[in-house]
Design an enzyme around this catalytic site. Structure first.
Site, PDB file in Angstrom:
ATOM      1  N   GLN B 129       1.030  -1.090   0.048  1.00 17.05           N
ATOM      2  CA  GLN B 129       0.076  -0.187   0.267  1.00 17.05           C
ATOM      3  C   GLN B 129       0.870   1.287   0.157  1.00 17.05           C
ATOM      4  O   GLN B 129       1.823   1.514   0.853  1.00 17.05           O
ATOM      5  CB  GLN B 129      -0.927   0.120   1.259  1.00 17.05           C
ATOM      6  CG  GLN B 129      -1.872   1.003   1.379  1.00 17.05           C
ATOM      7  CD  GLN B 129      -2.604   0.937   2.480  1.00 17.05           C
ATOM      8  OE1 GLN B 129      -2.946   0.004   3.219  1.00 17.05           O
ATOM      9  NE2 GLN B 129      -3.069   2.193   3.160  1.00 17.05           N
ATOM     10  N   SER B 132       0.384   6.538   2.675  1.00 21.27           N
ATOM     11  CA  SER B 132       1.117   7.481   3.696  1.00 21.27           C
ATOM     12  C   SER B 132       2.191   8.368   3.096  1.00 21.27           C
ATOM     13  O   SER B 132       2.721   7.767   2.453  1.00 21.27           O
ATOM     14  CB  SER B 132       1.424   6.862   5.047  1.00 21.27           C
ATOM     15  OG  SER B 132       0.216   6.448   5.409  1.00 21.27           O
ATOM     16  N   SER B 164       4.068  -1.503   4.368  1.00 21.69           N
ATOM     17  CA  SER B 164       4.401  -2.955   4.796  1.00 21.69           C
ATOM     18  C   SER B 164       4.815  -3.731   3.905  1.00 21.69           C
ATOM     19  O   SER B 164       4.259  -3.813   2.797  1.00 21.69           O
ATOM     20  CB  SER B 164       3.164  -3.537   5.490  1.00 21.69           C
ATOM     21  OG  SER B 164       2.509  -2.549   6.438  1.00 21.69           O
ATOM     22  N   GLU B 247      -9.549  -2.267   5.405  1.00 20.33           N
ATOM     23  CA  GLU B 247      -8.438  -2.409   6.182  1.00 20.33           C
ATOM     24  C   GLU B 247      -8.880  -2.426   7.757  1.00 20.33           C
ATOM     25  O   GLU B 247      -8.682  -3.189   8.383  1.00 20.33           O
ATOM     26  CB  GLU B 247      -7.564  -1.106   6.130  1.00 20.33           C
ATOM     27  CG  GLU B 247      -6.265  -1.260   7.149  1.00 20.33           C
ATOM     28  CD  GLU B 247      -5.278  -0.208   6.988  1.00 20.33           C
ATOM     29  OE1 GLU B 247      -5.711   0.888   6.400  1.00 20.33           O
ATOM     30  OE2 GLU B 247      -4.119  -0.309   7.261  1.00 20.33           O
ATOM     31  N   GLU B 377      -7.164   8.561  17.993  1.00 17.44           N
ATOM     32  CA  GLU B 377      -7.840   9.885  18.089  1.00 17.44           C
ATOM     33  C   GLU B 377      -8.781  10.128  16.911  1.00 17.44           C
ATOM     34  O   GLU B 377      -9.791  10.693  16.839  1.00 17.44           O
ATOM     35  CB  GLU B 377      -6.727  10.925  18.190  1.00 17.44           C
ATOM     36  CG  GLU B 377      -6.060  11.184  19.414  1.00 17.44           C
ATOM     37  CD  GLU B 377      -4.799  10.119  19.814  1.00 17.44           C
ATOM     38  OE1 GLU B 377      -4.643   9.209  18.605  1.00 17.44           O
ATOM     39  OE2 GLU B 377      -4.307   9.957  20.701  1.00 17.44           O
TER      40      GLU B 377
END
Lengths: 370, 408, 370, 408
Positions: B129, B132, B164, B247, B377
């Site tokens: 993936q 990010s 990953s 996910e 959060e």
């Protein structure tokens, strides 16, 4: 009553911070991690500034200070993550000065004072056993004592000239012996530790002379063990205060600089509130560890005070470094970014100090007896 | 409501178990988890995935027309529970089978489905993936990797992170900005990227435990042909939502053991299981683990009934992260000072506490669970909005073109 | 496997919510608090809707449902804070139907089914004792048993026609007797409770007939006690789920409506994050209590499941209502504002269920035995 | 650094103790706390305050020129520790001596100091605080009570709430808006209000435990003469900061016992003190209590050295609130189901658990500690800014005239 540091104490705290902040940087830390696990140059710098000899008697070149002054240096050490054997060396040396027959170990102590000699104590025991219970047996010989047994995880054991080892006598009472490394029957097996500082498992099948017994063999020796344990724990609590403080300072910068959703992370209350909680915990760690050190330095009964400080350092200290690691987000997981070292130190100290529940159990036992 | 297996489920379980017994060996529950280096692990994953595919057990919830078994989420969980008892490795296909597959099934063209799904199912292609970025974590939609039009495709430049198993991947799913002049969510496109393309540099990131599970990926003038765009140009955010929801619903779809048996075993072995204080910790771990079971069952029920799970999906992830943190904490207290010793990397030759280095290792990596797939959060904010109906926090960047944000 | 409610179960849940939400309002609650502590009219409304008879056998006018259906009504009860004796009455009646000799108590159960008869069980014991340990002694007489002893805090004891009381026999085994209130030697002393619902301390120096023993006197009776305890606890956990849900709904409205610093409270993450945590806890309470009820209804061993649900209901339930009370700020302290009732109910349920640590200890004991 | 009494402090303590022994009786530590109705309590407070004043023990930290003892914060704490062992009541003077006095000393005119400080010290005037409003809690500066100019003074209209002991007060400190056209902090003025003025209606608010410690106060065309304005017109917020800081440094300046001895005594009496799980709770309470001691000592050191305490002031309040919540929780677990029984109002005739209704009562009112004097969340935000140097959250109302905010 006055919780402020004296002027002299403030000078010591400032000096320690100045030297350690000036000496340590990420490259030095990486080099130490790749190498021996510690930093002899920084150790020399501390010794040159008379911060290693600070708490030794003036007769061996020290300044005659005590546990509270050691605590201030330890705070600076944790704040700057300095991998040096301050706590095992100084506490063991202080015990030698306090309990060995006067004058018998001046050379060794002078070596500590000038930074050339490292000392340590073998206090840890595996599992949740009483830290005051020795895991080594002592039997009398013609000129002293035969020591047999083992102790795990002695910090800086391979670097130390001598190791203070509590041992149990056949009659159930105990002694604390100063074992010289490098002599026959003193085995050391290196151990990996969480924060990469050196440690070794110690196996003993050796003899020590009567002169190397701290205090007197017998029931009083339990007091020497307690003395070593309480001074070590209090000083490690102070390191943990510095670790928490340093982690939090790095975290405050990070959350102020890092932008997400068009504003700095620190503009999100979920972030601010957690950081504030970590600060509150750090302050609780600070006041309780300074109190414990002060009481030890004043020669007062500090059993409860040490347990209170140790609970905060373990439970609170690990909470603070975990929060700081979390607030760094993904970047904290990359070991090229330095914040993870605070996490490793915090976890290591928390673990070596013993589980939070063990400190509460000890304190609970003291309450029950009162 | 029915909590045990129905007769049909029991039959499915028996079938799965019989097949597993015929094709894999049981894990020895008394032995410490078999640790190996990542490359070996990935090899085992490929072999096992191929075996699964050969016998029709790959992609249990994928529709049969795409090569899957056409089963329910509950069947998939049953197979997972049974499979967990065997000495097989599956992790390297989590992104492909669990996230990319469902995305391509929902948003891919027939050609894309044809090209990608089969090799994925058969274990030929490992997927990673590429979402990010160093500057785009929780705020993923602010990502800055640029894809610019060229003849027959796109030229991509930028940097990705937390990829990953990127060092072992054949293909990646990539989000890149194709239009910087519109607000941040609107200018993103979703690509499939052949990792063999030129211009890709992959650098493993070493973590605290010494493992390099994650990678940084640097993309320099990488060409992606048009046929590898998934969905429409500029519609990448909505395609990515399918991936991210897969996910999140995937995280925590574990085995029902949740480490609790291991924790109790550790306490027993160290003779601490009779300590009343330790026992409180063990019992609390059981409470959390059973809760994960029922939360998971509720999620799988929704999916098996063809419903999109609501905010309860986010509970699973939070409860899962909290469970592992608390469980590692309990284990560390049981281990005492021994927990500070040892080499925590899975390839370490010596282990201080036989089989128990996993607990310090778990303790040191617990926070990763709280970050991966959306921070605690962020998940709580979503719960506030979706479950409690609380109005959103005012966003400083709503409606602002991405290129203006990037200048701030 | 299917965690969804069946259509029938959903109908029951909706009906209970409709009746209770329609009946209850703040004025009725205030009137109940000023008066007897409970609301007989709402009780009648539940009975008329066949929600009291739901879990009784069809032979006495019931619908033959079980613990999971009771759980759904209990959730609605907590959500609407209805002060009615649902749990003690229905669980005790279910136990009578299950364990008393067939047909011997049909009149009593028919009274329960039509709402005219309240029943209860005396399960609580003071301190941290084992709830399964009876505090009453039973000795054999010509026609039955003499009961002597006392039990604290029996819910709705003064309102009940009969009380199921576990008692210990001279040989150490036990029985569960149905004691008729208003007969000689059955003393009741009203107790104040946190949520204002009625309860009484029970003192016994009376005789019961053999027909009023549930099941058989002897070791099996411990199973009857366990049955009463587990069904009562599971149903109270369900009430607690409703309480948490209701508190949270009121809190969500409050923080959305209330403005401070120019925006609604819900625009502050410190508020949102805490409310979200409370929701997560509520969901954990819901899935664990429904699981416990389902297993009881299916006749499966539910000892662990009940302990897990009870831990969440106690620890989690009190956390949720405390968070809701906190998020209401000052207004929550004024008893003219209704949110405090959720707090009182949450604390009361959490306390009556027993300390969270007691549930963990029980569960730990079960683990040790496995 | 010196943690025990210095010789001078020991002498002061001995003097205080000797005087207390001569003028009050010791509290019986074995007896349950003497509960009484509020009016009786207030009467006892007045009598004791008069006795203190008569013998020079009132206002220990007030300068001698204002009738105080001119002592240090540490002396005040020593006197408080000694006094705590005696059967005397002081609470009704907390607002006056602890908050209003320091404010008037800092901001009052000589005439105001002359008129107000003496009667306060002597126990003649009980003061209450008229700050919070139904719409202005954490956001106190948004308050809407209006004070409008009239001949020789001001006419006040509005509503205040959470006024402790308002029903017994002689005077109040009042914040009112004198200029609605400027931003919210700028248009507030600080007044002293004679509670005997016409137009004041005080309605006690009953709390969960049945006590009515707080009041709502309705102000209708209440006249306040010009000479009762403290500080300048429109400068009320900065005057109020002195009051609020006094409140915060006052909260938690307790006795050093912090309920821990009582908790241990409860556990012993119920034969639970040997339970290892209970003991963890007792020991944790000791840890928290000792921390409060040292945090308090650090605060008092700063004040005694003439320094304004920094953000450590806010730690005290948060640690205090957390301690009481956790201690009540531990006590409730020790009491078990008994904690759900009993009448928690202090005037109740019967107590279910002799002397232990205070724990349920503490549990039920714990959240009040987290709200009064600024919520936990507000305190943490201040810590974020002042201790950690984090930038402030963007405020939606900065610089906006109050009357425009009021229309939103």
């Amino acid at each position: 009553m006055n919780f402020d540091l004296t002027e002299d104490q403030q000078v010591i705290a400032d000096l320690a911070q100045q030297i350690l902040a000036g000496s340590m940087d990420v490259d030095r830390l990486k080099a130490a991690e790749r190498g021996s696990g510690w930093d002899p140059e920084v150790w020399s710098a501390l010794a040159e500034a008379n911060l290693v000899s600070l708490c030794l008697p003036e007769t061996v070149g020290g300044s005659g200070m005590g546990a509270i002054e050691l605590a201030l240096v330890a705070e600076a050490l944790g704040r700057n993550l300095a991998p040096v054997p301050l706590v095992p060396t100084v506490v063991t040396a202080m015990a030698v000065a306090e309990f060995a027959e006067s004058g018998t170990h001046d050379e060794l102590l002078a070596g500590v004072a000038d930074g050339s000699v490292v000392l340590t104590s073998a206090l840890a025991s595996a599992g949740a056993n009483d830290p005051l219970l020795p895991g080594v047996r002592a039997t009398p010989t013609a000129n002293g004592w035969r020591l047999e047994g083992s102790k795990p995880a002695v910090p800086y054991a391979a670097e130390a000239a001598a190791i203070a080892v509590p041992a149990q006598l056949p009659n159930g009472s105990s002694l604390v012996a100063l074992v010289r490394t490098g002599t026959d029957g003193v085995g050391l097996a290196p151990e990996k530790t969480t924060n990469h500082q050196p440690a070794a498992g110690l196996t003993l099948d050796t003899e020590v002379s009567t002169a190397d017994v701290l205090g007197t063999a017998g029931d009083e020796a339990a007091e020497v063990t307690r003395w070593l344990y309480e001074h070590t724990v209090a000083a490690m609590c102070s390191i943990q205060v510095g670790v928490a403080e340093g982690a939090l300072a790095m975290t405050s910068s990070h959350v102020t600089d890092r932008q997400q959703f068009g504003r700095p992370l620190s503009a999100f209350q979920a972030v601010t509130q957690r950081a504030a909680d970590a600060w509150i915990t750090t302050e609780a760690m600070r006041v309780t560890s300074r109190n414990a050190a002060w009481r030890l330095g004043a020669g007062l009964d500090a059993r409860r005070d040490v347990a209170v400080a140790a609970w905060w350092a373990t439970d609170g200290g690990q909470k603070v470094v975990t929060a700081c690691q979390h607030l760094h987000g993904g970047i904290g997981a990359d070991i090229d970014y330095p914040v993870h070292r605070y996490f490793l130190w915090g976890v290591q100290n928390g673990t070596v100090l013993g589980a939070a529940s063990a400190h509460l159990a000890r304190l609970g036992g003291l309450l029950a007896r009162s | 409501m029915h909590i045990g297996d129905t007769p049909q489920e029991a039959a499915f379980r028996a079938e799965a178990r019989a097949w597993l017994e015929a094709h894999a060996s049981l894990r020895d529950p008394a032995a410490p988890a078999q640790e190996m280096d990542l490359a070996t692990h990935v090899g085992h994953c490929r072999t096992w995935q191929a075996t699964l595919a050969e016998h029709g057990w790959a992609g249990i919830t994928w529709p049969a027309e795409f090569g899957g078994r056409g089963g329910s989420a509950i069947q998939s969980a049953i197979f997972g529970e049974e499979q967990a008892r065997f000495d097989v490795a599956t992790g390297a296909f989590a992104v492909g089978i669990g996230m990319v597959g469902p995305t391509l099934i929902a948003h891919g063209t027939p050609d894309q489905q044809e090209r990608f799904l089969g090799p994925m199912l058969r274990g030929d292609h490992i997927w990673c993936q590429l979402f990010s970025e160093p500057g785009a974590g929780s705020d993923l939609a602010s990502l800055g990797t640029r894809a610019e039009r060229t003849d027959g495709g796109w030229i991509v430049n930028g940097q990705k992170v937390w990829t990953s198993l990127g060092q072992f991947a054949d293909w990646g799913i990539l989000l890149a900005r194709t239009d910087p002049t519109v607000p941040k969510h609107a200018g993103i496109t979703y690509f499939c990227l052949d990792i063999a393309s030129s211009g890709i540099e992959i650098r493993p990131l070493t973590q605290i435990t010494g493992v390099a599970h994650f990678n940084e990926v640097f993309l320099t003038d990488v060409f992606i042909p048009d046929e590898n765009v998934i969905g429409s140009i500029g519609d990448g955010w909505s395609v990515a939502r399918t991936t991210l929801l897969s996910e999140r619903s995937f995280i925590g779809s574990g085995t029902g053991q949740w480490g609790v048996d291991d924790l109790i075993e550790t306490a027993r072995r160290l003779k601490r299981s009779d300590d009343p204080v330790v026992r409180q910790g063990l019992a609390a771990a059981v409470c959390r683990a059973r809760t994960l079971d029922y939360l998971g069952l509720r999620l799988r029920t929704a999916m098996s009934q063809g419903r999109m799970p609501g905010p309860e999906m986010y509970v699973m992830k939070l409860a899962y992260a909290k469970h592992w943190a608390a469980t590692a904490d309990t284990a560390m207290a049981i281990l005492g000072m021994s927990a500070s010793l040892g080499d925590f990397s899975p390839t370490a030759a010596s282990h201080h506490i036989e089989g128990d280095d996993r607990w310090p290792s778990m303790f040191l990596t617990q926070y990763a669970i709280r970050l991966g797939g959306g921070t605690d959060e962020v998940q709580r904010n979503i719960i506030g909005e979706q479950a409690l109906g609380l109005p959103r926090e005012p966003a400083a960047d709503r409606g602002v073109p991405w290129k203006e944000l990037a200048l701030r």
